[in-house]
Design an enzyme around this catalytic site. Structure first.
Site, short mmCIF file in Angstrom:
data_model
loop_
_atom_site.label_atom_id
_atom_site.label_comp_id
_atom_site.label_asym_id
_atom_site.label_seq_id
_atom_site.Cartn_x
_atom_site.Cartn_y
_atom_site.Cartn_z
N ASP A 1 0.18 -3.34 4.86
CA ASP A 1 -0.55 -2.40 5.73
C ASP A 1 -2.07 -2.57 5.80
OD1 ASP A 1 1.96 -1.43 5.06
OD2 ASP A 1 1.27 0.54 4.45
N TRP B 1 -0.06 -12.20 -0.82
CA TRP B 1 0.65 -11.23 0.02
C TRP B 1 -0.25 -10.14 0.58
CZ3 TRP B 1 5.31 -9.85 2.12
CH2 TRP B 1 5.47 -8.50 2.47
N GLU C 1 6.03 7.04 7.17
CA GLU C 1 4.92 6.44 6.44
C GLU C 1 3.68 6.35 7.34
OE1 GLU C 1 7.09 3.49 3.31
OE2 GLU C 1 6.84 2.62 5.28
N PHE D 1 -1.82 2.26 -3.27
CA PHE D 1 -1.07 2.23 -2.02
C PHE D 1 -2.01 2.57 -0.84
CE2 PHE D 1 3.80 2.65 -2.84
CZ PHE D 1 3.77 1.50 -3.59
N SER D 2 -1.40 2.72 0.33
CA SER D 2 -2.20 2.85 1.55
C SER D 2 -3.05 4.11 1.61
CB SER D 2 -1.29 2.78 2.77
OG SER D 2 -0.84 1.46 2.93
C1 FRU Z 1 4.17 1.02 4.41
C2 FRU Z 1 4.12 1.29 2.91
C3 FRU Z 1 3.33 2.54 2.62
C4 FRU Z 1 2.85 2.30 1.22
C5 FRU Z 1 2.62 0.81 1.21
C6 FRU Z 1 2.91 0.15 -0.12
O1 FRU Z 1 4.38 -0.30 4.74
O2 FRU Z 1 5.44 1.38 2.41
O3 FRU Z 1 4.04 3.73 2.78
O4 FRU Z 1 1.68 3.01 0.93
O5 FRU Z 1 3.45 0.26 2.21
O6 FRU Z 1 2.51 -1.17 -0.11
#
Ligand code: FRU
Length: 483
Positions: free
Chosen positions: A22, A19, A201, A78-79
């Site tokens: 972002d 998978w 986001e 996360f991102s």
């Molecule tokens: C956006 C998001 C971000 C987060 C990430 C988690 O698609 O929800 O806000 O950091 O994906 O995978």
């Protein structure tokens, strides 16, 4: 074809296995473009996030490398973004400048304890091949904000500080720092402004010149998360305005969409593109949270959009973003067939034969007196994607209802629409790959990005007109250059 390769894009980046969501840490450093991304190495649905990693010399062909960041005691990854610390503001680089990743550590709720999102650092002294997490992590937390993520950082020359744009619920907060380690709150933006149909986001903030002049404006990109109350799923808006190192002030009240298709989300731009190049290059995740976990690929999921150059234009005192594919893509195509001054009428459609791994279609249409016109991309005899322009309504719509596999989501087959400024003349550029279609209208003034899952990329392209005629001033189809 083996299952892993079904729908595998030829031109778009997709992970070999498992998978992806972002794009993260987009940066240019030492002759390489880096693409990091939200990655779950344990399966092909969303799960514990890592940062996957790929590099490219030309933004088109990517080489997938080892996973860059793994979860640790502070949470999953996360991102976030990456910058080159040219002046060693962090003190991480005694010998030569290197890369610093600023990312969100995410902790799920454990034993009733509040879930947490905190910003952390990691750095690399070997061109991103290996990463050392900073021992002072996390560097930025907020005790009362559950949504506190996706830091996008850049060096703000005027104030000689790093600026972080951070997604903080239904707002974007700005922080500043001299060294990426200590952060000071500057302002919060978003109340009474823009679209609030989902959580905000993945922000990005950068300056662009207007129509290539010396006049400049700031652009703030904000993705909005999925909300089942609405039809469109996750999507991306932007604001144009000014930024003084502390506050962002927009110059418009309307909502501006970066893309009118369903499948361009969480996109951000590359950091540290050399000044001599000067481009602002952007790419997004080519999916939608509404059905991203269900799309019919096996063993891997998701791909990125093609990289696009963003520019700012002014029309009647209004500023808007224009996006066009990076020129590096051009060498991947050879011209196949051209037509000029061809009348498309309700009696006879105009046909291009294109049976290739991927293809590009360029159309310039004028003198339109038909009520409706458009094109059908025939993937197979029974599968097609159709773009129809309704002249009276000034609307372009893309139908993927018959484009192949669509039954994994109720939402997927629904029409995608763009309101045109003028439907009496129209320039279109379309890239069709194994599982996607990217449409650029009138030189990139509007874009529509859409996934499709046909059995084959394309067989034929048919242009049609209803109740009248259209002049195809110029039409071209291009095919893979190796053919
Ligand atoms: C956006 C998001 C971000 C987060 C990430 C988690 O698609 O929800 O806000 O950091 O994906 O995978």
């Amino acid at each position: 074809i083996n299952k892993l390769e079904k729908y595998r894009p030829a031109l778009h980046f997709s992970p070999k296995k498992n998978w992806m969501n972002d794009p993260n840490g987009l940066v240019f450093f030492k002759d390489e473009y880096h693409l990091f991304y939200q990655y779950n190495p344990h399966g092909s649905t969303w799960g514990p996030m890592h940062w996957g990693h790929a590099v490219s010399k030309d933004l088109i062909v990517w080489d997938e490398l080892e996973i860059a960041l793994h979860p640790d005691e502070n949470g999953t990854i996360f991102s976030g973004s990456i910058v080159v610390d040219w002046n060693n503001t962090t003190g991480f680089f005694n010998d030569e400048p290197g890369l610093v990743a600023i990312f969100t550590h995410h902790l799920e709720q454990v034993h009733g304890k509040l879930a947490g999102q905190k910003q952390s650092l990691a750095y690399s002294i070997d061109k991103g091949r290996s990463w050392i997490k900073y021992d002072g992590n996390p560097v930025l937390a907020h005790p009362s904000k559950p949504d506190f993520r996706d830091p996008k950082v850049f060096w703000h020359k005027e104030t000689q500080k790093w600026i972080m744009a951070l997604a903080t619920g239904q707002s974007i907060s700005f922080y500043s720092s001299p060294n990426l380690k200590e952060w000071k709150f500057e302002s919060e933006f978003g109340e009474n402004c823009g679209c609030h149909e989902g959580v905000w986001e993945c922000p990005d903030l950068f300056e662009l010149s207007i129509d290539n002049s010396n006049n400049k404006k700031w652009v703030l990109i904000v993705s909005i998360g999925d909300n089942l109350q609405y039809d469109k799923g996750s999507r991306t808006q932007y604001f144009v305005g000014s930024f003084d190192g502390k506050e962002f002030t927009p110059e418009h009240e309307d909502i501006k969409w970066l893309d009118y298709g369903k499948d361009n989300y969480a996109g951000v731009s590359f950091s540290d593109i050399p000044e001599a190049d000067g481009r602002r290059i952007y790419l997004g995740w080519m999916s939608n949270w509404r059905y991203a976990n269900q799309v019919p690929t096996e063993g891997w999921r998701s791909q990125m959009t093609l990289p696009r150059e963003l520019e700012l234009r002014e029309k009647k005192g209004e500023y808007y973003l224009v996006q066009n594919l990076v020129r590096e893509l051009d060498t991947y195509f050879d011209r196949k067939e051209e037509r000029t001054e061809t009348v498309i009428s309700d009696k006879e459609s105009t046909i291009f034969e294109v049976d290739y791994e991927y293809t590009e279609i360029i159309l310039s249409l004028k003198n339109i007196n038909a009520n409706k016109y458009g094109l059908t991309i025939e993937h197979t005899d029974s599968q097609n994607t159709t773009i129809t322009i309704d002249v009276k309504e000034n609307v372009l719509s893309l139908s993927r209802e018959k484009s192949g596999v669509v039954d994994f989501s109720d939402n997927f087959p629904k029409l995608q629409r763009v309101c045109l400024k003028d439907s009496h003349s129209l320039d279109l550029r379309i890239i069709v790959d194994s599982a996607s279609l990217e449409l650029f209208i009138n030189g990139g003034e509007q874009a529509l990005t859409s996934l499709i899952f046909p059995d084959k990329v394309s067989k034929r392209v048919c242009l049609f007109a209803e109740d009248g005629e259209v002049n195809l001033v110029y039409g071209k189809v291009s095919v893979p250059s190796k053919n």
